[in-house]
Design an enzyme around this catalytic site. Structure first.
Site, PDB file in Angstrom:
ATOM      1  N   CYS A 334      -3.181   0.033   4.831  1.00  0.00           N
ATOM      2  CA  CYS A 334      -4.619  -0.069   5.143  1.00  0.00           C
ATOM      3  C   CYS A 334      -5.379  -1.033   4.227  1.00  0.00           C
ATOM      4  CB  CYS A 334      -5.303   1.282   5.133  1.00  0.00           C
ATOM      5  SG  CYS A 334      -4.244   2.689   5.321  1.00  0.00           S
ATOM      6  N   ARG A 363       6.974   5.304  -1.335  1.00  0.00           N
ATOM      7  CA  ARG A 363       6.340   6.569  -1.689  1.00  0.00           C
ATOM      8  C   ARG A 363       7.258   7.321  -2.640  1.00  0.00           C
ATOM      9  NH1 ARG A 363       3.788   8.085   4.232  1.00  0.00           N
ATOM     10  NH2 ARG A 363       2.541   6.189   4.349  1.00  0.00           N
ATOM     11  N   GLN A 381       6.750   1.603   8.392  1.00  0.00           N
ATOM     12  CA  GLN A 381       5.963   2.125   9.511  1.00  0.00           C
ATOM     13  C   GLN A 381       5.745   1.041  10.555  1.00  0.00           C
ATOM     14  OE1 GLN A 381       2.262   3.608   8.001  1.00  0.00           O
ATOM     15  NE2 GLN A 381       2.996   5.710   7.997  1.00  0.00           N
ATOM     16  N   ASP A 383       3.109   0.047  11.827  1.00  0.00           N
ATOM     17  CA  ASP A 383       1.711   0.317  11.518  1.00  0.00           C
ATOM     18  C   ASP A 383       0.775  -0.652  12.242  1.00  0.00           C
ATOM     19  OD1 ASP A 383      -0.246   1.713  10.260  1.00  0.00           O
ATOM     20  OD2 ASP A 383       0.080   0.862   8.273  1.00  0.00           O
ATOM     21  N   HIS A 385      -3.799  -1.441  12.392  1.00  0.00           N
ATOM     22  CA  HIS A 385      -5.192  -1.058  12.170  1.00  0.00           C
ATOM     23  C   HIS A 385      -6.043  -1.793  13.175  1.00  0.00           C
ATOM     24  CE1 HIS A 385      -3.303   0.103   8.350  1.00  0.00           C
ATOM     25  NE2 HIS A 385      -4.148   1.108   8.433  1.00  0.00           N
ATOM     26  N   LYS A 464      -8.198  13.057  14.177  1.00  0.00           N
ATOM     27  CA  LYS A 464      -6.933  12.354  14.415  1.00  0.00           C
ATOM     28  C   LYS A 464      -6.132  13.033  15.515  1.00  0.00           C
ATOM     29  CE  LYS A 464      -4.353  14.952  10.971  1.00  0.00           C
ATOM     30  NZ  LYS A 464      -3.188  15.011  10.127  1.00  0.00           N
ATOM     31  N   HIS A 510      -6.353   3.828  12.477  1.00  0.00           N
ATOM     32  CA  HIS A 510      -5.037   3.652  11.860  1.00  0.00           C
ATOM     33  C   HIS A 510      -4.059   4.256  12.844  1.00  0.00           C
ATOM     34  CE1 HIS A 510      -6.776   3.728   7.579  1.00  0.00           C
ATOM     35  NE2 HIS A 510      -7.741   4.280   8.295  1.00  0.00           N
TER      36      HIS A 510
HETATM   37 ZN    ZN Z   1      -3.885   2.955   7.588  1.00  0.00          ZN
END
Ligand code: ZN
Ligand code: ZN
Length: 629
Positions: A334, A363, A381, A383, A385, A464, A510
């Protein structure tokens, strides 16, 4: 006093009556089969007094699949285990023994280490207890008395538990075994019709690695033998499908202490990885995403701005930088995407702006939490945005849901959607949350997706939708997530000029749909049991030349298939044909082509995974495969 029964009738009982008294008042058969009483939505021991005016339900041995009924059976089984171990191993110290999801365990400190072979002996001792029969009695005692009794028995773990316990202290006794325990327990051992000790493991006292390591014995128990058999079959099937085992067998990946929780991907594993990456890229382009690449490390100030420093610092890997700076490896993408958005002047015409990046995230997990590909420290991920205006939220959420439904359908997994709404520590006004929650709900309904509501479980910055899938073994996995965020764009001071010429802060969605690629592949391996659909299979066709003289022709077949985009290998080893076919079966390769004297490109012997055999010419085989790629 009066209590209410499930059929709305009222039952009159003397004051202080217990669940067992209530069962007896209804009938002797019910009292005989009773195991628990459910009152006010929670269960309690039959020996405890009921509260007047409550609605009660007596659970019996016929509620054999009820999670509470199974828990009480297994908790009592754990006590039988402790009794047996105490008798067989004088000097053993006992710690805790709760029921768990599929069984129970008990932690012990043995005077000398025991091995797996001990389980049979202990199980036989429990069988003996079951044959003799046991019944449980419950007593409440004062803290001082509890302490004195446990000190006298030399049970230091139990003394520690008493010292930290709040509320009344209770002991349960069966046979000559007494345990400090909150209960509830069965009346007696008759309902335990099937019991099995399953494994042995090390476990730190209270899960803390600074404490002494104890020996944990796992077991399970059921109300019928049939239920135990079904469970063991399913367990065996799960073991056969274990992605760590198949990862080695199919030569896909390995894990090593050289890099804890960070998989090494082998060439065949990379084929699957890249197939998913290709799918992600192709669909992202089709759905109007743009790909970006942002740094792996950021200075600590960036993480303070994003809020990760406050909420996520313990899970971040940090590196010293220069004289007095520190960089954090990104656990999420992010902040990078926020900085990218902020790098230019933005107008409403740029929105929605959908940044996609499947970057490596790190992580820092506790060593004990790592598990194959399902829990790693090196997370990739799929991912994205999405920066959008308030009016665009619903359409963007709809787009994410549509994308997710498309993916899950492709892998034939059942998807479940869960909408989480405002938590207690929410930021922003109730009016704002009314609006954003409604946008998510409307998107779900517009896409025709059934969903569960999870009130209060949203992130503090917005509601979410979590995506869960159920695999062929009926296990549910949390996969991707779609989160609406009004806070991080503000923290990074993001702005765009609206059609009204005013400055506005964009919203951010996200979203990750596979979740993590590592985890998704781990689950797919188990879901397919390693027998991937043709388009995902690392090797799609293996050609087996019968003798040396057929190798040239077999290579020719391979080259023609490879030209058509089919992943093909020739097995030229000096093994028998049947051995090479068997190996291809073990590797779960979808097609095996045997090439000998009788074969030609006009006449190929084709064996499909699952047993179908046919004779085909090369052109038609290529045509068949092309339809599956
Ligand atoms: Zn994010
Ligand atoms: Zn207990």
């Amino acid at each position: 006093m009066k209590v209410l029964l499930p059929d709305d009738s009222t039952l009159e009982l003397p004051d202080g009556a217990t669940g067992l008294d209530a069962a007896q008042a209804i009938g002797p058969r019910l009292a005989d089969e009773a195991i628990l009483v459910r009152q006010n939505g929670r269960v309690q021991d039959l020996r405890q007094p009921l509260e007047p005016g409550q609605r009660i339900q007596i659970l019996t041995t016929r509620d054999r699949q009820d999670p509470d009924a199974l828990a009480v059976l297994r908790h009592s089984s754990a006590h039988l285990l402790a009794e047996a171990v105490r008798r067989l191993y004088p000097g053993v110290k006992i710690a805790i023994g709760p029921p768990i999801e599929n069984g129970f365990y008990y932690d012990f400190e043995f005077p000398a280490p025991i091995g797996e072979e001990a389980l049979e002996r202990i199980e036989a001792e429990i069988e003996r207890e079951l044959d003799e029969g046991r019944s449980w009695t419950r007593e409440e005692v004062s803290r001082d008395e509890a302490r004195a009794r446990l000190l006298a028995e030399n049970e230091p773990y139990k003394v520690e538990l008493v010292d930290e316990a709040d509320g009344p202290i209770t002991f349960y006794t069966q046979g000559d075994f007494t345990d400090l325990c909150r209960g509830p327990h069965l009346q007696d051992s008759r309902p335990i019709k099937a019991l099995k000790l399953t494994s042995l493991a090390g476990a730190y006292w209270r899960g803390d690695e600074h404490n002494r390591q104890l020996t944990r014995i796992y077991g399970t128990a059921f109300y019928t033998q049939e239920d135990l058999d079904t469970y063991l079959e399913r367990l065996e099937e799960a073991r056969r499908r274990d992605h760590r085992r198949l990862g080695t067998q199919l030569d896909l990946f390995h894990l090593s202490e050289h890099a804890p929780g960070m998989p090494f991907w082998h060439p065949k594993g990379m084929v699957i990885w890249n197939a998913l990456e290709d799918l992600r890229r192709r669909e992202n382009i089709r759905r109007g995403y743009v790909e970006v690449k942002t740094p792996l490390m950021y200075d600590v100030d960036t993480w303070k701005t994003s809020g990760h420093w406050e909420k996520f610092r313990d899970e971040m890997f940090l590196l010293p930088y220069g004289e007095d700076r520190q960089l954090g490896l990104k656990p999420m993408n992010c902040p990078g995407h926020m900085l990218l958005f902020a790098n230019d002047l933005r107008s409403y015409r740029d929105l929605p702006l959908r940044y996609a990046e499947s970057s490596t995230l790190h992580r820092n997990e506790r060593a004990g939490a790592l598990h194959g590909l399902l829990r790693v420290q090196h997370v990739t991920q799929d991912d994205a945005h999405i920066f959008c205006s308030r009016e665009q939220i619903e359409d963007e959420i709809f787009g994410c849901l549509d994308f997710a439904a498309f993916l899950y359908d492709l892998f034939s997994v059942e998807a479940r959607f869960e909408l989480s709404t405002r938590p207690d520590n929410k930021l922003g006004t109730d009016e704002e949350w009314d609006f954003t929650e409604a946008a998510l709900r409307t998107a779900l309904e517009r896409r025709g997706l059934a969903y569960d509501l999870n009130p209060g479980d949203g992130a503090f910055y917005g509601p979410k939708i979590d995506l869960h899938m159920t695999d062929v073994l009926g296990r549910s996995w949390q996969m991707g997530t779609i989160q609406l965020d009004s806070q991080m764009p503000q923290r990074f001071g993001l702005r765009y000029t609206g059609s009204d010429n005013e400055e506005h802060t964009p919203y951010v969605v996200h979203r990750a749909l596979f979740g993590s690629l590592e985890r998704f592949i781990g689950i797919l391996i188990e879901h397919y049991g390693g027998a991937f659909p043709v388009w995902l299979a690392p090797v799609q066709v293996r050609v087996v030349p019968v003798g040396e003289s057929h190798r040239e022709a077999a290579r020719g077949v391979r080259d023609r298939l490879a030209e058509a985009g089919v992943r093909t290998e020739v097995d030229e080893r000096d093994e028998t044909v049947s051995k090479r076919i068997r190996d291809a079966e073990v590797e779960k390769i979808p097609y095996v082509v045997v090439y000998g004297d009788r074969e030609s490109e006009e006449r190929l012997a084709v064996r499909e995974r699952g047993g179908t055999q046919s004779t085909q010419n090369l052109e038609s085989l290529i045509g068949d495969l092309a339809a599956k790629l």
